[in-house]
Motif scaffolding. Structure first.
Motif, PDB file in Angstrom:
ATOM      1  N   VAL A   1       0.831  -1.208   0.000  1.00 32.27           N
ATOM      2  CA  VAL A   1       0.000   0.000   0.000  1.00 32.27           C
ATOM      3  C   VAL A   1       0.863   1.256   0.000  1.00 32.27           C
ATOM      4  CG1 VAL A   1      -2.049  -1.048   1.035  1.00 32.27           C
ATOM      5  CG2 VAL A   1      -0.397   0.084   2.509  1.00 32.27           C
ATOM      6  N   ILE A   2       2.058   1.164   0.601  1.00 31.62           N
ATOM      7  CA  ILE A   2       2.895   2.365   0.709  1.00 31.62           C
ATOM      8  C   ILE A   2       3.735   2.597  -0.542  1.00 31.62           C
ATOM      9  CG2 ILE A   2       4.849   3.384   1.946  1.00 31.62           C
ATOM     10  CD1 ILE A   2       3.727   2.264   4.509  1.00 31.62           C
ATOM     11  N   GLU A   3       4.356   1.542  -1.074  1.00 32.05           N
ATOM     12  CA  GLU A   3       5.241   1.724  -2.221  1.00 32.05           C
ATOM     13  C   GLU A   3       4.404   1.837  -3.508  1.00 32.05           C
ATOM     14  OE1 GLU A   3       8.425   2.380  -2.589  1.00 32.05           O
ATOM     15  OE2 GLU A   3       8.189   2.301  -4.760  1.00 32.05           O
ATOM     16  N   PRO A   4       4.355   3.019  -4.096  1.00 29.44           N
ATOM     17  CA  PRO A   4       3.405   3.224  -5.205  1.00 29.44           C
ATOM     18  C   PRO A   4       3.668   2.342  -6.416  1.00 29.44           C
ATOM     19  CG  PRO A   4       4.862   5.119  -4.960  1.00 29.44           C
ATOM     20  CD  PRO A   4       5.099   4.240  -3.782  1.00 29.44           C
ATOM     21  N   PHE A   5       4.934   2.039  -6.687  1.00 27.87           N
ATOM     22  CA  PHE A   5       5.207   1.205  -7.867  1.00 27.87           C
ATOM     23  C   PHE A   5       4.528  -0.154  -7.738  1.00 27.87           C
ATOM     24  CE2 PHE A   5       7.639  -2.243  -9.794  1.00 27.87           C
ATOM     25  CZ  PHE A   5       7.594  -1.865 -11.116  1.00 27.87           C
ATOM     26  N   SER A   6       4.575  -0.714  -6.509  1.00 23.36           N
ATOM     27  CA  SER A   6       4.069  -2.072  -6.336  1.00 23.36           C
ATOM     28  C   SER A   6       2.562  -2.158  -6.510  1.00 23.36           C
ATOM     29  CB  SER A   6       4.486  -2.629  -4.970  1.00 23.36           C
ATOM     30  OG  SER A   6       3.804  -1.939  -3.953  1.00 23.36           O
ATOM     31  N   ASN A   7       1.838  -1.054  -6.226  1.00 28.84           N
ATOM     32  CA  ASN A   7       0.384  -1.118  -6.417  1.00 28.84           C
ATOM     33  C   ASN A   7      -0.031  -0.405  -7.689  1.00 28.84           C
ATOM     34  OD1 ASN A   7       0.144   1.680  -5.744  1.00 28.84           O
ATOM     35  ND2 ASN A   7       0.182   1.138  -3.589  1.00 28.84           N
ATOM     36  N   LEU A   8       0.897  -0.266  -8.607  1.00 29.38           N
ATOM     37  CA  LEU A   8       0.645   0.365  -9.905  1.00 29.38           C
ATOM     38  C   LEU A   8       0.032   1.763  -9.735  1.00 29.38           C
ATOM     39  CD1 LEU A   8      -0.705  -2.846 -11.615  1.00 29.38           C
ATOM     40  CD2 LEU A   8       1.530  -1.839 -11.987  1.00 29.38           C
ATOM     41  N   TYR A   9       0.534   2.491  -8.738  1.00 29.92           N
ATOM     42  CA  TYR A   9       0.146   3.896  -8.528  1.00 29.92           C
ATOM     43  C   TYR A   9      -1.360   4.077  -8.371  1.00 29.92           C
ATOM     44  CZ  TYR A   9       4.891   4.173 -10.282  1.00 29.92           C
ATOM     45  OH  TYR A   9       6.224   3.979 -10.464  1.00 29.92           O
ATOM     46  N   ILE A  10      -1.944   3.213  -7.576  1.00 30.73           N
ATOM     47  CA  ILE A  10      -3.403   3.240  -7.444  1.00 30.73           C
ATOM     48  C   ILE A  10      -3.906   4.581  -6.904  1.00 30.73           C
ATOM     49  CG2 ILE A  10      -3.399   2.157  -5.154  1.00 30.73           C
ATOM     50  CD1 ILE A  10      -5.982   0.739  -6.002  1.00 30.73           C
ATOM     51  N   GLU A  11      -3.139   5.167  -5.966  1.00 27.06           N
ATOM     52  CA  GLU A  11      -3.626   6.420  -5.383  1.00 27.06           C
ATOM     53  C   GLU A  11      -3.609   7.552  -6.404  1.00 27.06           C
ATOM     54  OE1 GLU A  11      -2.620   6.226  -0.679  1.00 27.06           O
ATOM     55  OE2 GLU A  11      -0.930   6.259  -2.046  1.00 27.06           O
TER      56      GLU A  11
ATOM     57  N   LYS B   1      -7.860   7.673   1.571  1.00 29.53           N
ATOM     58  CA  LYS B   1      -7.181   7.743   2.855  1.00 29.53           C
ATOM     59  C   LYS B   1      -6.444   6.432   3.060  1.00 29.53           C
ATOM     60  CE  LYS B   1      -7.982   7.651   7.698  1.00 29.53           C
ATOM     61  NZ  LYS B   1      -8.939   7.483   8.778  1.00 29.53           N
ATOM     62  N   ARG B   2      -5.221   6.544   3.530  1.00 25.90           N
ATOM     63  CA  ARG B   2      -4.450   5.346   3.835  1.00 25.90           C
ATOM     64  C   ARG B   2      -3.835   5.552   5.205  1.00 25.90           C
ATOM     65  NH1 ARG B   2       0.913   5.244   2.630  1.00 25.90           N
ATOM     66  NH2 ARG B   2       0.714   6.575   0.816  1.00 25.90           N
ATOM     67  N   MET B   3      -4.131   4.644   6.079  1.00 29.13           N
ATOM     68  CA  MET B   3      -3.644   4.794   7.448  1.00 29.13           C
ATOM     69  C   MET B   3      -2.181   4.359   7.568  1.00 29.13           C
ATOM     70  SD  MET B   3      -5.591   3.322  10.652  1.00 29.13           S
ATOM     71  CE  MET B   3      -5.435   3.984  12.246  1.00 29.13           C
ATOM     72  N   LEU B   4      -1.834   3.282   6.887  1.00 27.20           N
ATOM     73  CA  LEU B   4      -0.469   2.777   6.995  1.00 27.20           C
ATOM     74  C   LEU B   4       0.491   3.666   6.203  1.00 27.20           C
ATOM     75  CD1 LEU B   4      -0.841  -1.100   6.732  1.00 27.20           C
ATOM     76  CD2 LEU B   4      -1.048   0.381   8.713  1.00 27.20           C
ATOM     77  N   THR B   5       1.410   4.291   6.912  1.00 23.35           N
ATOM     78  CA  THR B   5       2.424   5.136   6.272  1.00 23.35           C
ATOM     79  C   THR B   5       3.723   4.896   7.025  1.00 23.35           C
ATOM     80  OG1 THR B   5       1.946   6.911   7.833  1.00 23.35           O
ATOM     81  CG2 THR B   5       0.788   6.995   5.714  1.00 23.35           C
ATOM     82  N   PRO B   6       4.852   5.356   6.485  1.00 21.54           N
ATOM     83  CA  PRO B   6       6.092   5.228   7.250  1.00 21.54           C
ATOM     84  C   PRO B   6       6.001   5.915   8.609  1.00 21.54           C
ATOM     85  CG  PRO B   6       6.582   5.695   4.965  1.00 21.54           C
ATOM     86  CD  PRO B   6       5.095   5.802   5.110  1.00 21.54           C
ATOM     87  N   SER B   7       5.321   7.051   8.667  1.00 28.55           N
ATOM     88  CA  SER B   7       5.243   7.739   9.965  1.00 28.55           C
ATOM     89  C   SER B   7       4.364   6.962  10.948  1.00 28.55           C
ATOM     90  CB  SER B   7       4.742   9.174   9.806  1.00 28.55           C
ATOM     91  OG  SER B   7       3.596   9.236   9.020  1.00 28.55           O
ATOM     92  N   TRP B   8       3.312   6.338  10.422  1.00 28.11           N
ATOM     93  CA  TRP B   8       2.465   5.499  11.270  1.00 28.11           C
ATOM     94  C   TRP B   8       3.294   4.343  11.829  1.00 28.11           C
ATOM     95  CZ3 TRP B   8       1.496   0.313  11.052  1.00 28.11           C
ATOM     96  CH2 TRP B   8       0.477  -0.176  11.894  1.00 28.11           C
ATOM     97  N   TRP B   9       4.098   3.752  10.964  1.00 28.62           N
ATOM     98  CA  TRP B   9       4.924   2.608  11.355  1.00 28.62           C
ATOM     99  C   TRP B   9       5.872   2.997  12.480  1.00 28.62           C
ATOM    100  CZ3 TRP B   9      10.150   1.609  11.434  1.00 28.62           C
ATOM    101  CH2 TRP B   9      10.520   0.270  11.590  1.00 28.62           C
ATOM    102  N   LEU B  10       6.462   4.195  12.323  1.00 30.71           N
ATOM    103  CA  LEU B  10       7.421   4.681  13.308  1.00 30.71           C
ATOM    104  C   LEU B  10       6.752   4.874  14.666  1.00 30.71           C
ATOM    105  CD1 LEU B  10      10.406   5.554  13.199  1.00 30.71           C
ATOM    106  CD2 LEU B  10       9.604   7.903  13.021  1.00 30.71           C
ATOM    107  N   LYS B  11       5.580   5.489  14.613  1.00 33.70           N
ATOM    108  CA  LYS B  11       4.844   5.754  15.844  1.00 33.70           C
ATOM    109  C   LYS B  11       4.472   4.430  16.509  1.00 33.70           C
ATOM    110  CE  LYS B  11       0.646   8.028  17.275  1.00 33.70           C
ATOM    111  NZ  LYS B  11      -0.688   8.222  16.745  1.00 33.70           N
ATOM    112  N   ASN B  12       4.041   3.492  15.677  1.00 32.70           N
ATOM    113  CA  ASN B  12       3.653   2.182  16.155  1.00 32.70           C
ATOM    114  C   ASN B  12       4.829   1.484  16.839  1.00 32.70           C
ATOM    115  OD1 ASN B  12       1.701   0.070  16.305  1.00 32.70           O
ATOM    116  ND2 ASN B  12       2.895  -1.010  14.743  1.00 32.70           N
TER     117      ASN B  12
END
Lengths: 318, 365
Positions: free
Chosen positions: B221-231, B242-253
């Motif tokens: 969901v985060i790496e755009p190439f892998s999901n063919l730039y769906i967003e 809206k996407r909850m999972l992000t690098p910053s979310w991961w860090l906080k988690n």
């Protein structure tokens, strides 16, 4: 006055003309053979002598080649196959609740309620559970795919063949052949394998309710219809124009769109004689390295696809 | 020492800020492209998941530019990702690249002391004092939070913008400008500037766009190439995502997990359907689906790489949520294919479905 629908699929390119009562007056079923532009041109060549450009009130495209076809013919509507199939089915019979559609490279299930699509699913990453699976096995058995259904219906019983993937099925089938089962039983087994795969994969977790429409190229196979009915215990209806439903849907959607917009973008049948060329190159504008395809008609660029930033192509209509 | 790292969405902004501020040598691999995937799948096992292959591609392209140390995150959770660092070390070794791996893992798994030791390893080439190093880390954290905020805002506002395409343009420009910066401080300024710009985007109050939540496996969901730039595609259609999972979310988690204070909402929302952690981010996926429904989203799209165990489990649970709440959810499985036609068909059909549902609901009002 007619409405044109073009469905450019992986295996076939279908063209239909509907009259103002949405009746099919002309239908062409052509093999795409990996050349969508040539297939559309071939169809136009056939239509050109019978119909005038001004007789076409609206044109719509669908199928996996819908974008390129739209650029080519100047479509008023470009719609995905799922919506197109649903529209065509609902126009044929408003009571349809489930559409089973099996084409060359993909298979889908569309669930309808009160005349709208409420759920759908398509096969995931591979072509298991699609027409190409049967095509492949027909080739191996050296039986024309058109005759497949008759063979299946003649058999009294069937052999169980693994349906997970074409490769599995093939080795399983060869083993059964070597054991001496007859062709009819094996073919019927293949139909059942495909149905099982469809129900366990594409249609997993979906409610299949009466009335069921079975459309797409594979619906021509009587063995498949019988296998579906046996597994589901419900009668399966094959609409008259089962292999044209996508194109019919595209024509109907185009009709609605033009009625709102007031005019058509249709470029006319003359493109049958144009020379089309497509060139692809890797854009070096940034590190994305997009593969851009450039389509030229008589050396004029008519469309560009594949770039992410919009530098080459214009925004595509949805 | 020349550090590199695999791409994952906006991580490279934070990494650049960090390494610039530490004054260590680094290589940012070229943004993931078909080329990286090709190299990655050439060297990886056929059955391994897509993220692994892309990451190998990133490393190989960075090695060409002289990288000798890889910085990645680890995971001791029950999912193949936990094996990535070991497998990748072996794989690169066999190819004759003797790289040093620095694996950042949760302090709950490796202990705070070990984490600090590993973090310290990143800055061994740095001449700065501890305070400056600490500041560099803080700035990098700020950068990742800001860039994720910019991105989330642009994606969400795309449905409401008065001038179609404006948010996307700002987002692209922001990324282009931010990556040119040579220090964390200047990058933060740029990002704040673009955040302001997004706040001033003219909004069409009459618009009621389709809103879709992007859920599923964290990398895809985060790496755009892998999901063919769906967003990007959904943005072009004028859809708010809206996407909850992000690098910053991961860090906080990661920071909150040792205290068990992480993702309280997700745990609460997913309880009815998946009351335990089964690995990967399956529980998050379920929780996000429920949250998206409660927040008034029109639908959700689940994305995961083929063969992803945790997400296969959530995929089986999602239809139940969908039925209970009358909330459409579509699943997309991604793998090595880069032909987009099939994906576009599914996405467009899903958008059609949501639009028609919406019209129907309104007509009943």
């Amino acid at each position: 006055m007619y409405y044109l629908g073009v469905d450019v699929g992986s295996v076939s390119t279908d063209l239909v003309l509907l009259n103002q009562n949405k009746q099919v007056v002309e239908k062409l079923y052509l093999r795409t053979k990996g050349k969508p532009i040539a297939a559309v041109q071939e169809g136009f060549r056939m239509l050109k002598n019978k119909y005038g450009n001004s007789e076409i009130l609206a044109a719509g495209t669908t199928g996996s080649g819908r974008q390129i076809a739209s650029t080519l013919i100047g479509a008023d509507a470009v719609k995905n196959e799922i919506t197109a199939h649903a529209v065509a089915a609902l126009d044929t019979d408003g009571d349809v609740r489930t559409i089973i559609e099996i084409g060359g490279q993909d298979s889908k299930i569309i669930v309808l309620k009160n005349g709208i699509v409420t759920d759908f699913a398509m096969n995931t990453v591979c072509a298991a559970g699609t027409g190409s699976f049967l095509d492949r096995q027909a080739e191996r058995l050296e039986i024309p795919i058109e005759a497949f259904g008759d063979y299946a219906l003649k058999a009294n019983s069937y052999v169980r063949i693994a349906g997970r993937c074409a490769v599995f099925a093939e080795s399983d089938m060869i083993h059964k052949q070597q054991l001496g089962y007859n062709e009819g039983e094996i073919i019927r087994g293949l139909c059942h394998a495909l149905v099982r795969n469809y129900l366990n994969n594409v249609a997993k977790g979906k409610e299949i309710k009466d009335k069921i429409f079975f459309q797409g190229g594979v619906a021509a196979n009587k063995g498949m219809k019988a296998a579906f009915e046996e597994s589901l215990g419900i009668q399966v209806v094959i609409p008259e124009h089962y292999n044209m439903m996508g194109a019919i849907g595209a024509a109907i959607i185009a009709k609605e769109k033009v009625e709102k917009a007031g005019k058509t973008n249709f470029k006319g049948f003359d493109l049958a004689d144009s020379v089309f060329q497509s060139k692809s190159f890797e854009c070096e504008g940034c590190s994305n390295g997009c593969e851009v395809v450039n389509i030229q008609e008589n050396e004029n660029v008519i469309g560009c696809f594949g770039d992410r930033c919009g530098k080459w192509g214009s925004k595509l209509a949805m | 020492m020349k550090i590199t790292f695999p791409h994952m969405g906006n991580v490279y902004f934070a990494a650049k800020a960090l390494f610039d501020d530490l004054g260590v040598e680094y290589v940012i691999p070229p943004l993931t492209s078909k080329g990286s995937l090709e190299i990655g799948s050439l060297h990886s096992g056929e059955e391994i998941c897509l993220p692994f292959k892309i990451m190998i591609g990133n490393y190989m392209q960075a090695i060409e530019q002289g990288a000798d140390t890889v910085l990645i995150t680890g995971s001791c959770g029950p999912c193949r990702f936990g094996e990535y660092c070991e497998l990748q070390m072996n794989l690169l070794n066999n190819l004759g690249h003797n790289l040093d791996f620095i694996v950042i893992d949760s302090p709950g798994d490796i202990g705070v002391k070990e984490l600090i030791r590993r973090l310290g390893k990143i800055s061994t080439g740095s001449e700065y004092n501890r305070l400056q190093k600490f500041k560099a880390l803080l700035n990098a954290v700020k950068v990742v939070n800001l860039i994720d905020e910019v991105e989330a805002k642009a994606r969400y506002l795309a449905g409401f913008e008065a001038n179609r395409g404006q948010c996307k343009k700002i987002l692209i420009e922001c990324k282009q400008e931010a990556i040119k910066c040579n220090s964390g401080k200047s990058m933060i300024e740029i990002l704040n500037h673009y955040l302001d710009k997004l706040n001033q985007v003219p909004i069409d109050q009459r618009k009621e766009p389709i809103k879709i939540a992007i859920i599923g496996e964290i990398y895809t969901v985060i790496e755009p190439f892998s999901n063919l730039y769906i967003e990007d595609k959904l943005m072009d259609y004028g859809i708010s995502t809206k996407r909850m999972l992000t690098p910053s979310w991961w860090l906080k988690n990661l920071v909150l997990s040792p205290m068990n204070m992480n993702q309280l909402d997700i745990k609460k929302k997913s309880k009815e359907y998946l009351p335990m952690m089964i690995g990967g981010h399956a529980r998050e996926c379920i929780g996000e689906a429920v949250l998206a429904y409660e927040e008034g989203f029109d639908g959700a799209i689940q994305i995961f790489p083929m063969g992803c165990m945790p997400e296969i489990v959530s995929k089986a649970i999602l239809p139940k949520i969908s039925k209970d709440k009358d909330f459409p959810i579509m699943t997309l499985v991604v793998d090595e294919m880069t032909g987009e036609a099939g994906y576009v068909t599914r996405i467009e059909a899903f958008v059609d479905l949501l639009e028609r549902r919406k019209d129907n609901v309104l007509s009943r009002c």
